[in-house]
Motif scaffolding. Structure first.
Motif, PDB file in Angstrom:
ATOM      1  N   ASN A 335       0.844  -1.191   0.000  1.00 13.54           N
ATOM      2  CA  ASN A 335       0.000   0.000   0.000  1.00 13.54           C
ATOM      3  C   ASN A 335       0.877   1.238   0.000  1.00 13.54           C
ATOM      4  OD1 ASN A 335       0.809  -0.981   2.548  1.00 13.54           O
ATOM      5  ND2 ASN A 335      -0.403   0.608   3.521  1.00 13.54           N
ATOM      6  N   TYR A 336       0.302   2.340  -0.476  1.00 15.40           N
ATOM      7  CA  TYR A 336       1.028   3.603  -0.450  1.00 15.40           C
ATOM      8  C   TYR A 336       0.924   4.205   0.933  1.00 15.40           C
ATOM      9  CZ  TYR A 336       1.144   3.547  -5.534  1.00 15.40           C
ATOM     10  OH  TYR A 336       1.395   3.229  -6.836  1.00 15.40           O
ATOM     11  N   GLU A 337       1.967   4.925   1.319  1.00 16.78           N
ATOM     12  CA  GLU A 337       1.900   5.571   2.621  1.00 16.78           C
ATOM     13  C   GLU A 337       2.169   7.049   2.441  1.00 16.78           C
ATOM     14  OE1 GLU A 337       3.909   5.296   7.013  1.00 16.78           O
ATOM     15  OE2 GLU A 337       4.808   4.268   5.333  1.00 16.78           O
ATOM     16  N   PHE A 338       1.209   7.865   2.862  1.00 21.99           N
ATOM     17  CA  PHE A 338       1.306   9.301   2.646  1.00 21.99           C
ATOM     18  C   PHE A 338       2.440   9.889   3.482  1.00 21.99           C
ATOM     19  CE2 PHE A 338      -0.168  13.688   3.595  1.00 21.99           C
ATOM     20  CZ  PHE A 338      -0.028  14.192   2.323  1.00 21.99           C
ATOM     21  N   LEU A 339       3.379  10.536   2.818  1.00 23.35           N
ATOM     22  CA  LEU A 339       4.533  11.156   3.489  1.00 23.35           C
ATOM     23  C   LEU A 339       5.201  10.224   4.503  1.00 23.35           C
ATOM     24  CD1 LEU A 339       3.305  14.818   4.078  1.00 23.35           C
ATOM     25  CD2 LEU A 339       4.872  14.007   2.324  1.00 23.35           C
ATOM     26  N   GLY A 340       5.256   8.945   4.141  1.00 20.01           N
ATOM     27  CA  GLY A 340       5.752   7.945   5.077  1.00 20.01           C
ATOM     28  C   GLY A 340       7.159   8.205   5.582  1.00 20.01           C
ATOM     29  N   TRP A 341       7.959   8.871   4.779  1.00 19.98           N
ATOM     30  CA  TRP A 341       9.342   9.107   5.186  1.00 19.98           C
ATOM     31  C   TRP A 341       9.438  10.202   6.233  1.00 19.98           C
ATOM     32  CZ3 TRP A 341      10.716  14.106   3.993  1.00 19.98           C
ATOM     33  CH2 TRP A 341       9.866  14.735   3.090  1.00 19.98           C
ATOM     34  N   THR A 343       6.794  10.883   8.644  1.00 23.30           N
ATOM     35  CA  THR A 343       6.039  10.631   9.875  1.00 23.30           C
ATOM     36  C   THR A 343       6.958  10.055  10.952  1.00 23.30           C
ATOM     37  OG1 THR A 343       5.482   8.476   8.997  1.00 23.30           O
ATOM     38  CG2 THR A 343       3.858  10.200   8.698  1.00 23.30           C
ATOM     39  N   PRO A 344       6.570  10.212  12.231  1.00 26.21           N
ATOM     40  CA  PRO A 344       7.440   9.682  13.287  1.00 26.21           C
ATOM     41  C   PRO A 344       7.649   8.177  13.169  1.00 26.21           C
ATOM     42  CG  PRO A 344       5.581  10.922  14.223  1.00 26.21           C
ATOM     43  CD  PRO A 344       5.382  10.897  12.748  1.00 26.21           C
ATOM     44  N   HIS A 372       9.910   0.335   1.803  1.00 28.53           N
ATOM     45  CA  HIS A 372      10.075   1.547   2.607  1.00 28.53           C
ATOM     46  C   HIS A 372      11.042   2.509   1.942  1.00 28.53           C
ATOM     47  CE1 HIS A 372       7.790  -0.365   5.674  1.00 28.53           C
ATOM     48  NE2 HIS A 372       8.638  -1.351   5.759  1.00 28.53           N
ATOM     49  N   GLY A 373      10.837   2.728   0.682  1.00 29.40           N
ATOM     50  CA  GLY A 373      11.706   3.659  -0.029  1.00 29.40           C
ATOM     51  C   GLY A 373      12.005   3.100  -1.395  1.00 29.40           C
TER      52      GLY A 373
END
Lengths: 451, 384
Positions: A335-341, A343-344, A372-373
């Motif tokens: 899944n896509y993660e919004f601004l995942g890089w 977020t805490p 994750h990237g």
């Protein structure tokens, strides 16, 4: 004299879904398979055709270039299918199992009464020889070689890995026969390595006729490659054989019962497993049958034959890998993660301290298979060195492989490395470099150019 | 954020092969992956991966730069109002906004020029856009004097990105730190704009001049500033480098997160201190630096900034762990050596770092050879 070797470098990735210490029986499986793709650089020659009847121990395929190395059926039954991939590459030989397994008889014998030659023949004929792997290159051992040592790792330090004291609880006589067999293959040096602090009640500490050493520290302390490096390092021209403890029991049974008895107890673990536990099954069993009724979800999950670091993705109609002692199920994470890089990231695990995970070292995570990237140029230095407890410069070794510089590969330690030893380097890499793939390339290159 | 995701999914085909905007593929994926961590999952090797990626790494470095940047902006205003003599009547907020008014355009120019070139280069090569310039683009204005004309900042940035980085193959392949290369280009091309007494303070009235502490030291002028102000940073100088305190805040973040190499930082400071100590005893009385204490050397000029943010650039510094110690130590020594014994220019940090960038591969080569020799020796030992 047994030594205790303390390793500091490495990383224990704490995952949710550790197998509970109960052993269950897998419901009866119909299909089993042997996969030539489990063996690095093997060119198989098929010895059966669809519809043939086989007993457990009958040859399914052989190594085309070394026909004495045979691969035999783990169960008796009918050859159901021979699955091929692109360019007719042999992928699976599938057997539909009989209700009652018929074993081919190889004749039980006292190992100590047999000569080295007779033992090798027995191992080759029964099809357990491929369980003996060699370093360098992490490939099936050559029966004509005389190794300088044989290593058995008595523990698996990978994430969620099975506890061999549980899986091999009733196998003392088989293990001892296995050890005696190895002792015949290499008189001088048979090493069994255990985790420091293994209690004397452990089945392994009771084994005789073997040199026991202890290792402490995080993964990959349980990898034979790491242990060899610290006890009896491989230099140019050296050959060391490696046997997995689970496979050692199967080897031992060849002598105690005279059968290729490929039953094993494996761990089924991971955050997506309903009830993580140990299961009794047989080598090459169908995955769907192993995990049946034990999955939390049917979609967005990844089933892995093996552990999360070195295992490979399988579907439910695929089969347990030859060398694998566990099945891990984790979320797929597609899944896509919004601004995942940015977020805490409280539920993310990282060896770097850029996520809060370092504040709670004992927290367990449900990690998924997301990258994750994205893959990037190699930038951050000093990461690989933290997770490789060897006197090897990992980045320079990988560069030598990419440059196809054989001299440098040799000088920098290619003989000592198996992909699994550098799996953690791949895990921690900021730039998502495919480390294990590069090591594989290096091994292939060396075999092609030097042998 | 579903609507955004849906929108991107709808636009995506246009940028893929055969799409109308295929030429902007790298730019699109650059923005897409900025907004959303991609859904790609592992297909070979490890099934799980560490949560860190290059974006996270770079954003931590940017965060580490923030204290020095904010202070730098404030200091620009502070020095301006001090120079025109109205310091007492001006509020801190006003000083900050004056500084922002001067510094922000430089940051914008640096990012726009640099990113445009990066995007174009990535697109030409068919690569993904690397995040390296997020840091370089902020570092460039921070090492410039506030009076640097914007077009010069732009030209320097373009030079650093094209000649210093892209022709070597982009992020991860460059030999010299891009931000310092921009400064070096500026320094050698427009020397009058980056040295002397007139460039460090924004909007100086005619006839007023104020040298930086380093310039004073190099000319033997009695120091205007004491050590405390050099440490806290209310002194003229390049925008980001003045406050050793704020730089140390950044250093703490870099070391705590493990992003910056503490080995390089420590060995640079140790090298600088040792050299300064040596010089304190050996310099002839006539050398204007003879009276400067070793500690002052470390908080003066760009030493701290260079040691924390520039020397630690993982791409251009030594890559072996042992090499990092050697690299940092020699770097510190060289910086002080150039600073004190070279009459041409008061600051030595920039040239010392660029010099050591050049020699970092050599240092690594020796470390690698050491490893090879050790392994060979082991082979002999076990054969007996």
């Amino acid at each position: 004299m047994s030594k205790v070797i303390k390793l500091k470098k490495g990383l224990d990735i704490k995952l949710k879904g550790e197998a509970e210490n109960v052993v269950r029986n897998v419901e009866k499986c119909n299909l089993y398979a042997l996969k030539p793709t489990d063996f690095r650089l093997l060119t198989p020659r098929l010895a059966v055709k669809v519809g043939d009847q086989v007993k457990a121990g009958d040859v399914l395929f052989i190594n085309k270039y070394r026909p004495e190395v045979k691969f035999t059926a783990p169960v008796s039954g009918t050859i159901e299918a021979v699955n091929r991939g692109e360019r007719r590459k042999l992928l699976e030989v599938v057997i539909k199992a009989d209700d009652q397994i018929q074993y081919k008889d190889f004749g039980s014998a006292d190992v100590n009464q047999l000569s080295r030659k007779e033992i090798i023949e027995k191992l080759l004929d029964s099809g357990v020889w491929p369980m003996i792997k060699q370093r360098p290159y992490d490939i099936i051992a050559n029966p004509e070689d005389m190794p300088k040592a044989i290593f058995v790792s008595g523990f698996d330090s990978a994430p969620l890995a099975p506890d061999f004291d549980v899986t091999l609880a009733d196998e003392f006589s088989a293990l001892q026969a296995g050890i005696d067999c190895l002792k015949k293959l290499c008189e001088k040096n048979v090493n069994l390595n255990l985790r420091a602090g293994t209690p004397s009640t452990s089945i392994f500490t009771k084994l005789k006729n073997v040199e026991i050493n202890y290792f402490s520290g995080p993964h990959p302390a349980g990898n034979a490659g790491i242990q060899i490096h610290h006890l009896n390092p491989i230099n140019k021209g050296d050959i060391v054989w490696v046997v997995n403890a689970m496979d050692l029991a199967i080897i031992g049974r060849i002598f105690t019962s005279g059968k290729f008895d490929a039953r094993k107890t494996i761990a089924v673990a991971g955050s997506e497993v309903e009830k993580p536990a140990y299961f009794k099954t047989i080598m090459g069993a169908q995955i769907g049958c192993i995990v049946k009724g034990n999955l939390k979800n049917q979609v967005h999950q990844r089933i892995i034959s093996g552990n999360v670091l070195t295992g490979y993705k399988v579907s439910e109609d695929n089969f347990l890998g030859y060398y694998n002692n566990m099945v891990t199920v984790i979320p797929e994470g597609d899944n896509y993660e919004f601004l995942g890089w940015a977020t805490p990231g409280f539920n993310k695990f990282s060896i770097s301290k850029t996520f809060p995970s370092f504040l709670c070292p004992n927290k367990k995570y449900a990690l998924d298979a997301n990258y994750h990237g994205e893959e990037r140029a190699f930038v951050v230095t000093g990461q690989y060195e933290k997770v490789l407890p060897m006197d090897i410069l990992p980045v320079y070794l990988l560069k030598a492989v990419l440059a196809e510089d054989l001299d440098k590969m040799e000088q920098l330690g290619m003989y000592e490395i198996a992909p699994e030893d550098m799996a953690l380097c791949e895990f921690v890499c900021t730039s998502k470099t495919p480390v294990q793939e590069i090591v594989e390339q290096g091994i292939e290159l060396m075999i092609r150019e030097l042998n | 954020m579903n609507f955004l995701r849906k929108y991107l999914d709808k636009q995506k085909p246009k940028f893929e092969k055969g799409g109308k905007l295929q030429k902007l593929h790298s730019v699109f994926t650059g923005f897409e992956s900025f907004l959303f961590v991609p859904n790609r999952t592992t297909s070979s090797g490890c099934n799980i991966r560490d949560a860190i990626d290059l974006k996270r790494t770079m954003i931590i470095v940017v965060l580490a730069l923030v204290p020095a940047l904010l202070f730098g902006i404030f200091n620009v205003g502070f020095q301006h109002f001090k120079a025109i003599g109205t310091l007492a009547d001006t509020g801190y907020i006003e000083m900050f906004f004056y500084g922002l008014w001067r510094v922000l355009p430089m940051i914008v120019v640096s990012y726009v020029v640099g990113l445009a070139i990066e995007f174009a280069a990535a697109q030409i090569r068919g690569h993904e856009i690397n995040e390296g310039f997020l840091v370089s683009g902020l570092l460039i204005p921070m090492v410039m004097p506030v009076n640097a004309p914007l077009w010069m900042v732009g030209v320097s940035t373009a030079f650093a990105v094209i000649i210093g980085k892209e022709i070597f193959g982009g992020t991860g392949m460059n030999i010299w730190n891009p931000a310092l290369l921009a400064r070096a280009f500026f320094f050698f091309s427009y020397p009058s704009m980056i040295s002397g007494d007139k460039v460090w303070i924004a909007g100086m009235p005619d006839g007023f001049s104020q040298a930086t502490p380093l310039a004073e030291a190099s000319q033997g002028i009695p120091a205007t500033y004491d050590m405390a102000s050099m440490f806290w940073g209310l002194i003229p100088g390049s925008i980001g480098e003045t406050s050793t305190f704020c730089i140390l805040l950044g250093a703490i973040l870099l070391i705590a997160t493990g992003i910056g190499s503490w080995k390089i930082m420590l060995s640079t400071f140790v090298g600088g201190y040792c050299m300064a100590l040596l010089l304190a005893y050996t310099l002839p009385e006539t050398n204007p630096y003879a009276s400067i204490t070793p500690i002052s050397h470390l908080i003066m000029g760009g030493f701290a900034f260079g040691a924390v943010f520039m020397a630690t650039d993982p791409v251009t510094s030594a890559q072996t762990e042992r090499g990092k110690w050697i690299y940092g130590f020699i770097l510190g020594v060289m910086a002080i050596l150039i600073r004190t014994l070279n009459p041409g220019y008061p600051e030595g940090m920039m040239l010392a770092i660029l010099l050591m960038n050049t020699f970092a591969p050599l240092i690594d080569w020796f470390v690698v050879q050491g490893n090879i020799k050790r392994r060979l020796k082991r082979a002999k030992q076990f054969q007996i």
